[in-house]
Scaffold this motif. Sequence first.
Motif, PDB file in Angstrom:
ATOM      1  N   HIS A  31       0.817  -1.214   0.000  1.00 39.31           N
ATOM      2  CA  HIS A  31       0.000   0.000   0.000  1.00 39.31           C
ATOM      3  C   HIS A  31       0.852   1.266   0.000  1.00 39.31           C
ATOM      4  O   HIS A  31       0.350   2.358   0.257  1.00 39.31           O
ATOM      5  N   CYS A  32       2.145   1.103  -0.276  1.00 40.67           N
ATOM      6  CA  CYS A  32       3.089   2.219  -0.320  1.00 40.67           C
ATOM      7  C   CYS A  32       3.781   2.245  -1.677  1.00 40.67           C
ATOM      8  O   CYS A  32       4.016   1.196  -2.271  1.00 40.67           O
ATOM      9  N   VAL A  33       4.112   3.436  -2.144  1.00 42.88           N
ATOM     10  CA  VAL A  33       4.886   3.575  -3.374  1.00 42.88           C
ATOM     11  C   VAL A  33       5.949   4.647  -3.191  1.00 42.88           C
ATOM     12  O   VAL A  33       5.887   5.463  -2.266  1.00 42.88           O
ATOM     13  N   GLU A  34       6.906   4.620  -4.104  1.00 39.73           N
ATOM     14  CA  GLU A  34       7.856   5.719  -4.249  1.00 39.73           C
ATOM     15  C   GLU A  34       7.462   6.456  -5.520  1.00 39.73           C
ATOM     16  O   GLU A  34       7.216   5.834  -6.554  1.00 39.73           O
ATOM     17  N   MET A  85      10.566  12.004   1.960  1.00 43.58           N
ATOM     18  CA  MET A  85       9.369  12.744   2.331  1.00 43.58           C
ATOM     19  C   MET A  85       8.178  11.839   2.063  1.00 43.58           C
ATOM     20  O   MET A  85       8.187  11.046   1.124  1.00 43.58           O
ATOM     21  N   GLU A  86       7.163  11.963   2.916  1.00 37.65           N
ATOM     22  CA  GLU A  86       6.024  11.053   2.862  1.00 37.65           C
ATOM     23  C   GLU A  86       4.722  11.836   2.894  1.00 37.65           C
ATOM     24  O   GLU A  86       4.608  12.864   3.555  1.00 37.65           O
ATOM     25  N   LYS A  87       3.732  11.308   2.186  1.00 45.00           N
ATOM     26  CA  LYS A  87       2.382  11.858   2.247  1.00 45.00           C
ATOM     27  C   LYS A  87       1.411  10.694   2.389  1.00 45.00           C
ATOM     28  O   LYS A  87       1.470   9.728   1.626  1.00 45.00           O
ATOM     29  N   LEU A  88       0.548  10.782   3.377  1.00 46.53           N
ATOM     30  CA  LEU A  88      -0.509   9.786   3.538  1.00 46.53           C
ATOM     31  C   LEU A  88      -1.662  10.232   2.651  1.00 46.53           C
ATOM     32  O   LEU A  88      -2.277  11.265   2.916  1.00 46.53           O
ATOM     33  N   ILE A  89      -1.952   9.467   1.605  1.00 47.30           N
ATOM     34  CA  ILE A  89      -2.960   9.901   0.644  1.00 47.30           C
ATOM     35  C   ILE A  89      -4.306   9.242   0.870  1.00 47.30           C
ATOM     36  O   ILE A  89      -5.282   9.569   0.199  1.00 47.30           O
ATOM     37  N   GLY A  90      -4.368   8.292   1.818  1.00 47.47           N
ATOM     38  CA  GLY A  90      -5.625   7.623   2.097  1.00 47.47           C
ATOM     39  C   GLY A  90      -5.736   7.222   3.556  1.00 47.47           C
ATOM     40  O   GLY A  90      -4.756   7.272   4.307  1.00 47.47           O
ATOM     41  N   GLU A  91      -6.938   6.846   3.947  1.00 46.57           N
ATOM     42  CA  GLU A  91      -7.183   6.372   5.294  1.00 46.57           C
ATOM     43  C   GLU A  91      -6.619   4.967   5.447  1.00 46.57           C
ATOM     44  O   GLU A  91      -6.685   4.165   4.537  1.00 46.57           O
ATOM     45  N   GLY A 117      -5.676   1.439  -4.174  1.00 44.92           N
ATOM     46  CA  GLY A 117      -5.484   1.021  -2.798  1.00 44.92           C
ATOM     47  C   GLY A 117      -4.154   1.440  -2.206  1.00 44.92           C
ATOM     48  O   GLY A 117      -3.766   0.971  -1.144  1.00 44.92           O
ATOM     49  N   ILE A 118      -3.445   2.340  -2.877  1.00 43.90           N
ATOM     50  CA  ILE A 118      -2.186   2.863  -2.344  1.00 43.90           C
ATOM     51  C   ILE A 118      -2.537   3.947  -1.330  1.00 43.90           C
ATOM     52  O   ILE A 118      -3.347   4.840  -1.610  1.00 43.90           O
ATOM     53  N   LEU A 119      -1.898   3.899  -0.160  1.00 40.80           N
ATOM     54  CA  LEU A 119      -2.226   4.830   0.914  1.00 40.80           C
ATOM     55  C   LEU A 119      -1.073   5.753   1.288  1.00 40.80           C
ATOM     56  O   LEU A 119      -1.294   6.819   1.854  1.00 40.80           O
ATOM     57  N   ASN A 120       0.155   5.342   1.012  1.00 42.06           N
ATOM     58  CA  ASN A 120       1.341   6.143   1.349  1.00 42.06           C
ATOM     59  C   ASN A 120       2.129   6.428   0.081  1.00 42.06           C
ATOM     60  O   ASN A 120       2.454   5.512  -0.666  1.00 42.06           O
ATOM     61  N   SER A 121       2.462   7.693  -0.091  1.00 44.31           N
ATOM     62  CA  SER A 121       3.299   8.109  -1.214  1.00 44.31           C
ATOM     63  C   SER A 121       4.607   8.635  -0.642  1.00 44.31           C
ATOM     64  O   SER A 121       4.604   9.508   0.232  1.00 44.31           O
ATOM     65  N   ASN A 122       5.722   8.102  -1.106  1.00 41.48           N
ATOM     66  CA  ASN A 122       7.040   8.452  -0.579  1.00 41.48           C
ATOM     67  C   ASN A 122       7.911   9.002  -1.699  1.00 41.48           C
ATOM     68  O   ASN A 122       7.873   8.505  -2.822  1.00 41.48           O
ATOM     69  N   ALA A 123       8.708   9.990  -1.375  1.00 41.57           N
ATOM     70  CA  ALA A 123       9.618  10.585  -2.352  1.00 41.57           C
ATOM     71  C   ALA A 123      11.027  10.593  -1.789  1.00 41.57           C
ATOM     72  O   ALA A 123      11.258  11.059  -0.675  1.00 41.57           O
ATOM     73  N   CYS A 124      11.958  10.067  -2.549  1.00 42.38           N
ATOM     74  CA  CYS A 124      13.378  10.056  -2.200  1.00 42.38           C
ATOM     75  C   CYS A 124      14.011  11.259  -2.902  1.00 42.38           C
ATOM     76  O   CYS A 124      13.962  11.351  -4.134  1.00 42.38           O
ATOM     77  N   ILE A 125      14.588  12.182  -2.132  1.00 42.64           N
ATOM     78  CA  ILE A 125      15.018  13.466  -2.675  1.00 42.64           C
ATOM     79  C   ILE A 125      16.453  13.759  -2.266  1.00 42.64           C
ATOM     80  O   ILE A 125      16.809  13.650  -1.093  1.00 42.64           O
ATOM     81  N   THR A 126      17.261  14.152  -3.241  1.00 44.21           N
ATOM     82  CA  THR A 126      18.634  14.556  -2.942  1.00 44.21           C
ATOM     83  C   THR A 126      18.598  15.859  -2.154  1.00 44.21           C
ATOM     84  O   THR A 126      17.806  16.750  -2.432  1.00 44.21           O
ATOM     85  N   TRP A 127      19.502  15.964  -1.173  1.00 45.61           N
ATOM     86  CA  TRP A 127      19.497  17.128  -0.285  1.00 45.61           C
ATOM     87  C   TRP A 127      20.916  17.591  -0.021  1.00 45.61           C
ATOM     88  O   TRP A 127      21.847  16.794   0.099  1.00 45.61           O
ATOM     89  N   GLU A 151      -1.811  10.816  -7.546  1.00 39.16           N
ATOM     90  CA  GLU A 151      -2.375  10.437  -6.240  1.00 39.16           C
ATOM     91  C   GLU A 151      -3.781   9.885  -6.386  1.00 39.16           C
ATOM     92  O   GLU A 151      -4.136   8.908  -5.726  1.00 39.16           O
ATOM     93  N   LYS A 152      -4.580  10.503  -7.225  1.00 35.29           N
ATOM     94  CA  LYS A 152      -5.952  10.039  -7.455  1.00 35.29           C
ATOM     95  C   LYS A 152      -5.949   8.597  -7.971  1.00 35.29           C
ATOM     96  O   LYS A 152      -6.693   7.744  -7.484  1.00 35.29           O
ATOM     97  N   ARG A 153      -5.097   8.322  -8.933  1.00 37.04           N
ATOM     98  CA  ARG A 153      -5.038   6.978  -9.515  1.00 37.04           C
ATOM     99  C   ARG A 153      -4.452   5.969  -8.534  1.00 37.04           C
ATOM    100  O   ARG A 153      -4.889   4.821  -8.486  1.00 37.04           O
TER     101      ARG A 153
END
Length: 189
Positions: free
Chosen positions: A93-96, A179-185, A126-136, A119-121
Amino acid sequence: MHTDVSSASSTPKVSFSIRLATPEDAPRLLEIYAPYVTDTAITFEYDIPSLEEFRSRIINTLSKYPYLVAESEGRILGYAYAGVFKARAAYNHCVETSIYVDMSEHKKGIGSALYAELEKRLLAQGILNSNACITWNEMEDEYLTHQSPEFHAKHGYVRVAHFHKCGYKFGRWYDMIWMEKLIGEHPTT
């Protein structure tokens, strides 16, 4: 399925549509991606992938996740896609996520529209967590600005991890943040 969008930013208005990518989009997507490889630390790839490799990446992603392109008058302006976060079933239920917009098309709302549609798609899958790996890097340099973390924060992502000096490119060390965003319950069952 096409989604028509008009940007609402302060830069000149641009109309574009969002659709699923196809393997035939690979040459233009690779054209957008190449300067990120050669001129930035945004990706830790050293070499531009071959067209065949890039086409294969699109096909593999589309087998499980959305891979979206924004286009205007037949010209692709940017793209966003999701990939496996971790290969264990518990992470299903998580993606990058990844996003690349033609460098001449920044600040026109294209990235925002791509992420909203992605995010809508994903949520529909059924994906609930969206994660982004970002250079800093604490200090911006000629290869890296804070534009990506700021973009993600603007869209509801929060920093959840910081790895120090884990990527080496252009003769210097770069950090990586997640960085993470919870896109669903998150139901209990």
